[in-house]
Motif scaffolding. Sequence first.
Motif, PDB file in Angstrom:
ATOM      1  N   GLN A 242     -15.715 -13.891 -30.930  1.00 42.23           N
ATOM      2  CA  GLN A 242     -15.804 -15.330 -30.690  1.00 42.23           C
ATOM      3  C   GLN A 242     -14.699 -16.102 -31.411  1.00 42.23           C
ATOM      4  O   GLN A 242     -14.463 -17.270 -31.097  1.00 42.23           O
ATOM      5  N   VAL A 243     -14.019 -15.451 -32.356  1.00 42.92           N
ATOM      6  CA  VAL A 243     -12.854 -16.107 -32.976  1.00 42.92           C
ATOM      7  C   VAL A 243     -11.822 -16.466 -31.909  1.00 42.92           C
ATOM      8  O   VAL A 243     -11.047 -17.396 -32.081  1.00 42.92           O
ATOM      9  N   LYS A 244     -11.845 -15.727 -30.805  1.00 42.64           N
ATOM     10  CA  LYS A 244     -10.908 -16.044 -29.713  1.00 42.64           C
ATOM     11  C   LYS A 244     -11.241 -17.408 -29.097  1.00 42.64           C
ATOM     12  O   LYS A 244     -10.359 -18.142 -28.680  1.00 42.64           O
ATOM     13  N   LEU A 245     -12.529 -17.704 -29.056  1.00 42.56           N
ATOM     14  CA  LEU A 245     -12.939 -19.023 -28.562  1.00 42.56           C
ATOM     15  C   LEU A 245     -12.477 -20.108 -29.537  1.00 42.56           C
ATOM     16  O   LEU A 245     -12.004 -21.174 -29.131  1.00 42.56           O
ATOM     17  N   ILE A 246     -12.636 -19.824 -30.815  1.00 40.13           N
ATOM     18  CA  ILE A 246     -12.247 -20.816 -31.823  1.00 40.13           C
ATOM     19  C   ILE A 246     -10.742 -21.071 -31.748  1.00 40.13           C
ATOM     20  O   ILE A 246     -10.280 -22.216 -31.812  1.00 40.13           O
ATOM     21  N   ALA A 247      -9.968 -20.007 -31.558  1.00 34.32           N
ATOM     22  CA  ALA A 247      -8.509 -20.173 -31.444  1.00 34.32           C
ATOM     23  C   ALA A 247      -8.165 -21.051 -30.248  1.00 34.32           C
ATOM     24  O   ALA A 247      -7.287 -21.925 -30.327  1.00 34.32           O
ATOM     25  N   ALA A 248      -8.878 -20.853 -29.159  1.00 33.07           N
ATOM     26  CA  ALA A 248      -8.603 -21.659 -27.957  1.00 33.07           C
ATOM     27  C   ALA A 248      -9.033 -23.114 -28.174  1.00 33.07           C
ATOM     28  O   ALA A 248      -8.346 -24.040 -27.724  1.00 33.07           O
ATOM     29  N   ILE A 249     -10.146 -23.310 -28.866  1.00 33.77           N
ATOM     30  CA  ILE A 249     -10.614 -24.685 -29.143  1.00 33.77           C
ATOM     31  C   ILE A 249      -9.572 -25.417 -29.988  1.00 33.77           C
ATOM     32  O   ILE A 249      -9.253 -26.578 -29.747  1.00 33.77           O
ATOM     33  N   LYS A 250      -9.000 -24.704 -30.966  1.00 33.33           N
ATOM     34  CA  LYS A 250      -7.985 -25.336 -31.829  1.00 33.33           C
ATOM     35  C   LYS A 250      -6.763 -25.753 -31.024  1.00 33.33           C
ATOM     36  O   LYS A 250      -6.119 -26.744 -31.328  1.00 33.33           O
ATOM     37  N   GLU A 251      -6.448 -24.955 -30.024  1.00 32.55           N
ATOM     38  CA  GLU A 251      -5.261 -25.270 -29.227  1.00 32.55           C
ATOM     39  C   GLU A 251      -5.530 -26.384 -28.221  1.00 32.55           C
ATOM     40  O   GLU A 251      -4.625 -27.139 -27.851  1.00 32.55           O
ATOM     41  N   ALA A 252      -6.781 -26.497 -27.799  1.00 41.54           N
ATOM     42  CA  ALA A 252      -7.084 -27.398 -26.681  1.00 41.54           C
ATOM     43  C   ALA A 252      -7.074 -28.888 -26.998  1.00 41.54           C
ATOM     44  O   ALA A 252      -6.742 -29.681 -26.124  1.00 41.54           O
ATOM     45  N   PRO A 253      -7.456 -29.343 -28.269  1.00 38.77           N
ATOM     46  CA  PRO A 253      -7.540 -30.794 -28.453  1.00 38.77           C
ATOM     47  C   PRO A 253      -6.195 -31.472 -28.250  1.00 38.77           C
ATOM     48  O   PRO A 253      -5.174 -30.956 -28.696  1.00 38.77           O
ATOM     49  N   PRO A 254      -6.173 -32.637 -27.608  1.00 35.13           N
ATOM     50  CA  PRO A 254      -4.901 -33.339 -27.424  1.00 35.13           C
ATOM     51  C   PRO A 254      -4.318 -33.781 -28.761  1.00 35.13           C
ATOM     52  O   PRO A 254      -5.044 -34.249 -29.619  1.00 35.13           O
ATOM     53  N   ARG A 255      -3.005 -33.584 -28.941  1.00 40.15           N
ATOM     54  CA  ARG A 255      -2.357 -34.001 -30.185  1.00 40.15           C
ATOM     55  C   ARG A 255      -1.431 -35.190 -29.948  1.00 40.15           C
ATOM     56  O   ARG A 255      -0.716 -35.612 -30.828  1.00 40.15           O
ATOM     57  N   ASP A 256      -1.414 -35.663 -28.718  1.00 38.71           N
ATOM     58  CA  ASP A 256      -0.506 -36.755 -28.408  1.00 38.71           C
ATOM     59  C   ASP A 256      -1.266 -38.016 -28.024  1.00 38.71           C
ATOM     60  O   ASP A 256      -0.735 -38.909 -27.402  1.00 38.71           O
TER      61      ASP A 256
END
Length: 210
Positions: free
Chosen positions: A92-106
């Motif tokens: 499930q760490v793979k899900l966490i990695a994807a969640i970290k990447e998904a939030p908009p930073r702009d």
Amino acid sequence: MAAKSKILVVGVTGYIGKFIVKASAEAEHPTFVLVRESTVSHPEKSKLIDTFKSSGVTLLYGDLNDHESLVKAIKEVDVVISTLGGQQTDDQVKLIAAIKEAPPRDKAVILGDGNVQAVYVSEEDVGTYTIKAADDPRTLNKTLYLRPPSNILSLRQRLRKSTFQKINFLRTSREVSTNYEIDPSSCVEASEIYPEVKYTSVDNYLNAFV
Ligand SMILES: NC(=O)c1ccc[n+]([C@@H]2O[C@H](COP(=O)([O-])OP(=O)(O)OC[C@H]3O[C@@H](n4cnc5c(N)ncnc54)[C@H](OP(=O)(O)O)[C@@H]3O)[C@@H](O)[C@H]2O)c1
């Protein structure tokens, strides 16, 4: 009433997952399910997936081992619920990695007109000024304000200095409204009476996170 969170459930064809999907759809959350493409052709599971679809659930294809598919699905929603089986617990760490990447930073939300100013003081400087004041007769029976002049910024000014990600970190520093006047008969300002303290500027504070 505020809009309900969009929910993505992963592991929906499993024993527990289908109940989470049902509850989410019944509670009128916009509900999304991540399903492996190979699973859709499974005789029993395909029936379950059809019931999801008929209750308004959105089907997204993806796999825990396909990072891009996870990021794409997570970008659609506000909340991710994992009902992956016990064998996938560590994965499930793979899900966490994807969640970290998904939030908009702009993107950033500006409340009001964004022009109200606030004071930013790092936690270390709060400590330094407070201890300096402990034995300083100039602060006796006075209120010590921490308002380093170059750290007084509106949200709009702050955004110009920062990326969205950095702003999130900035919130962890002391953030105090400037909506008051300092009365010199009862108050002193720390950066004025302790000019020797090289307080942390907002720029330097943010640079720590670049
Ligand atoms: N079972 C119980 O009695 C029970 C009771 C209490 C709590 N729990 C807890 O509930 C949680 C879920 O357990 P469960 O027993 O319901 O799990 P499960 O029946 O084993 O279901 C696993 C789910 O994970 C999906 N999955 C597996 N590998 C995947 C991958 N690489 N990518 C995407 N999806 C994948 C499976 O999809 P496919 O259909 O594609 O294989 C399936 O939907 C666990 O934390 C468990 O400890 C279970």
